[in-house]
Design an enzyme around this catalytic site. Structure first.
Site, PDB file in Angstrom:
ATOM      1  N   VAL A  74       0.825  -1.211   0.000  1.00 14.40           N
ATOM      2  CA  VAL A  74       0.000   0.000   0.000  1.00 14.40           C
ATOM      3  C   VAL A  74       0.859   1.261   0.000  1.00 14.40           C
ATOM      4  CG1 VAL A  74      -1.947  -1.156   1.111  1.00 14.40           C
ATOM      5  CG2 VAL A  74      -0.235   0.038   2.528  1.00 14.40           C
ATOM      6  N   TYR A 164       4.584   5.611  15.139  1.00 10.39           N
ATOM      7  CA  TYR A 164       3.275   4.972  15.009  1.00 10.39           C
ATOM      8  C   TYR A 164       2.153   5.932  15.396  1.00 10.39           C
ATOM      9  CZ  TYR A 164      -0.340   1.377  15.533  1.00 10.39           C
ATOM     10  OH  TYR A 164      -1.487   0.623  15.419  1.00 10.39           O
ATOM     11  N   LYS A 168      -0.853   7.459  13.018  1.00 10.37           N
ATOM     12  CA  LYS A 168      -2.267   7.253  13.324  1.00 10.37           C
ATOM     13  C   LYS A 168      -2.987   8.575  13.584  1.00 10.37           C
ATOM     14  CE  LYS A 168      -2.198   2.825  12.801  1.00 10.37           C
ATOM     15  NZ  LYS A 168      -2.942   2.190  11.694  1.00 10.37           N
TER      16      LYS A 168
END
Length: 261
Positions: A74, A164, A168
């Site tokens: 992706v 991370y 997010k």
């Protein structure tokens, strides 16, 4: 220990084509299985070819809907364009896009290299953006929807997760932006924010964190030590992606056992 959940088969995805990224393991795998069990035609996407095959085999064995595997990064614009083009050529439509592909790297911020930071953003945030952008024309035609993978780390200060959490947080903002941008055109965009879910990604990171100051994590875990099962998140995703979620858009739904209440 993961809590037990039972998926109840409903026909909510009959005649629907649903792309699920990250379907080779964890929440993505559980989501692909749940949507297929409810009659959906699932396009299961991941870099993990062996995991994808396991997902598809289990769906075909269980019956209900259908599934096929597509190996795709992706984070690659070319690969995502080929993915969407292939789905439209083979399945003819896209009704839902579920972006669960992601990676987690836990390190003290001072030890986090730029390359690692960019790697996490490329998969978690850029990958989500690319899939959304490329699928939107088809979703506008079908009046479909998107469900993204945010995280409680985007709002609640999870230590050692600078890359991370930043990725997010970007997914959080992207979800809200797309929801408002495409509201009048009939495309819904929501996200789930899991926390404390027992997935292979979480287990792998937990095993590598023995030398960290674990006291910093005490406010992130349930006192009883119970972790949620991927199926718990998959059930919420299925609701958001189905007509049961028809009056929901721009929502970031926490699935964390109440830890962050």
């Amino acid at each position: 220990m993961a809590s037990n959940t039972t998926a109840v088969a409903l026909p909510r995805f009959a005649d629907k084509v649903v792309i699920v990224t990250g379907a080779g393991s964890g929440i993505g795998q559980a989501t692909a299985r749940r949507i297929a069990a409810e009659g959906g035609a699932v396009v299961a996407v991941d870099m993990n070819e062996a995991g994808l095959q396991k997902t598809v085999d289990s769906i075909l064995e269980a019956g209900g809907g259908s599934a096929r595997a597509v190996v795709c990064s992706v984070a690659s614009e070319e690969s995502v364009k080929a993915l969407i083009s292939g789905v439209l050529s083979t399945e003819g439509r896209i009704d839902s896009l579920v972006n669960m592909a992601g990676i987690l790297r836990s390190l003290p911020t001072m030890e986090t290299s730029l390359d690692l930071f960019q790697q996490v953003l490329n998969v978690n945030l850029i990958g989500t953006f690319l899939c959304c952008r490329e699928a939107l024309p088809a979703l506008l035609e079908s009046k479909g929807n998107i469900v993204n993978a945010a995280s409680t780390s985007a709002q609640f200060g999870h230590p050692y997760m600078a890359a991370y959490a930043a990725s997010k947080g970007g997914v959080f903002a992207l979800t809200r932006t797309l929801a408002w941008e495409y509201l009048k055109q009939g495309v819904r965009v929501n996200a789930v924010a899991p926390g404390g879910i027992m997935t292979p990604m979480v287990v792998a990171q937990g095993e590598s964190m023995g030398g960290f100051d674990m006291d910093l994590f005490t406010h992130l875990s349930r006192p009883d030590g119970v972790f949620g099962a991927p199926e718990s998140v998959a059930a919420v995703i299925a609701m958001l992606a189905s007509n049961d979620g028809a009056h929901m858009t721009g929502e970031i739904v926490k699935v964390d056992g109440g830890v962050h209440n």
